[in-house]
Motif scaffolding. Structure first.
Motif, PDB file in Angstrom:
ATOM      1  N   ARG A 158      -2.429  -2.640   7.707  1.00 49.47           N
ATOM      2  CA  ARG A 158      -2.991  -3.871   7.150  1.00 49.47           C
ATOM      3  C   ARG A 158      -1.990  -4.545   6.217  1.00 49.47           C
ATOM      4  NH1 ARG A 158      -5.250  -5.959   2.854  1.00 49.47           N
ATOM      5  NH2 ARG A 158      -4.880  -4.088   1.613  1.00 49.47           N
ATOM      6  N   GLN A 179       0.884  -6.034   8.233  1.00 47.42           N
ATOM      7  CA  GLN A 179       0.508  -7.290   8.883  1.00 47.42           C
ATOM      8  C   GLN A 179       0.422  -8.428   7.876  1.00 47.42           C
ATOM      9  OE1 GLN A 179       0.246  -7.764  12.263  1.00 47.42           O
ATOM     10  NE2 GLN A 179       0.223  -9.901  11.606  1.00 47.42           N
ATOM     11  N   ASN A 209      -4.185   3.017   8.582  1.00 46.27           N
ATOM     12  CA  ASN A 209      -4.854   1.718   8.705  1.00 46.27           C
ATOM     13  C   ASN A 209      -4.499   0.800   7.545  1.00 46.27           C
ATOM     14  OD1 ASN A 209      -6.117   2.490  11.077  1.00 46.27           O
ATOM     15  ND2 ASN A 209      -7.963   3.225  10.034  1.00 46.27           N
ATOM     16  N   GLU A 210      -4.467   1.376   6.342  1.00 49.00           N
ATOM     17  CA  GLU A 210      -4.114   0.575   5.169  1.00 49.00           C
ATOM     18  C   GLU A 210      -2.661   0.121   5.247  1.00 49.00           C
ATOM     19  OE1 GLU A 210      -4.456  -1.362   1.468  1.00 49.00           O
ATOM     20  OE2 GLU A 210      -5.889  -0.708   3.002  1.00 49.00           O
TER      21      GLU A 210
END
Length: 238
Positions: A111, A114, A107-108
């Motif tokens: 992130r 992105q 997830n990190e």
């Protein structure tokens, strides 16, 4: 005399029983042992009736010992199962913890990826007056953009070319198209699929500054990047 002979015969017969009982299961062996021992003692003490009674009692004793041994064996197995179950639970807990850590890292990473894409999409490629040549400073940024586009083939971009108000309007429209095409060609040279890129020149449209000064006109000589939707991409192919 008859009692002694009968007892002797029973003892001789029963002494051969252990050799035969080795081929049977453990519980049957222990029961047979109880029967033989009880019968032998009963024969010596009370004759044939004593032998029968002794065998009956001895059988019960043998079965009791066999059952106790079975229970003990089952308790050992149960203890082993509990240890194994505890190890499995511990392993599952560790796996859950590792999975949670991996998910958090993914997830990190997503992130950060992105954020990097958003930062590059906010980039504006600037040009010298009358030129469609990409300057080295912007080439480095386009190299980073190319890496992302190659990793994400589902991402497509609009390359929007512009010019300042200096000179002829139609010439500026052509210049803005050449600038957009130059950015597209550079990215394709870096390995990006041409289907991910759509270059369009807009000439003097969307001026940053309506003034006629050279310094402010610099911001109008540009190519901007915008993410392209699936519908737009399909229209560009048709």
């Amino acid at each position: 005399m008859k009692k002694q002979l009968l007892a002797t015969a029973l003892i001789s017969t029963l002494m051969a029983a252990p050799a035969m009982a080795k081929e049977k299961k453990e519980m049957a062996s222990e029961t047979a042992w109880g029967l033989g021992t009880g019968a032998t003692i009963g024969a010596v003490v009370g004759g044939p009736i004593g032998a029968f009674a002794g065998a009956f009692i001895g059988g019960i004793i043998g079965e009791k010992e066999a059952a106790e041994n079975t229970v003990e064996s089952q308790q050992v197995m149960l203890s082993q199962y509990k240890d194994t179950d505890q190890q499995l639970r511990s392993t599952l807990d560790r796996n859950r913890s590792l999975t949670a850590q991996i998910d958090a890292l993914e997830n990190e990473q997503n992130r950060l990826e992105q954020a990097r894409i958003d930062n590059l999409l906010a980039m504006t490629v600037q040009f010298r007056s009358g030129s469609s040549r990409i300057e080295p400073h912007f080439a480095e940024q386009l190299d980073q953009l190319a890496l992302i586009l190659k990793r994400k083939p589902e991402l497509s971009l609009n390359l929007n070319g512009y010019a300042d108000i200096q000179g002829d309007e139609s010439a500026n429209l052509s210049l803005s198209q050449r600038r957009a095409d130059a950015v597209q060609a550079y990215l394709v040279d870096q390995g990006v699929s041409g289907e991910q890129l759509y270059a369009q020149g807009y000439g003097e449209q969307k001026l940053v500054d309506n003034g006629n000064e050279y310094e402010t006109n610099f911001f109008d000589r540009r190519v901007t990047l915008t993410a392209r939707g699936a519908t737009q991409s399909q229209m560009a192919k048709n």
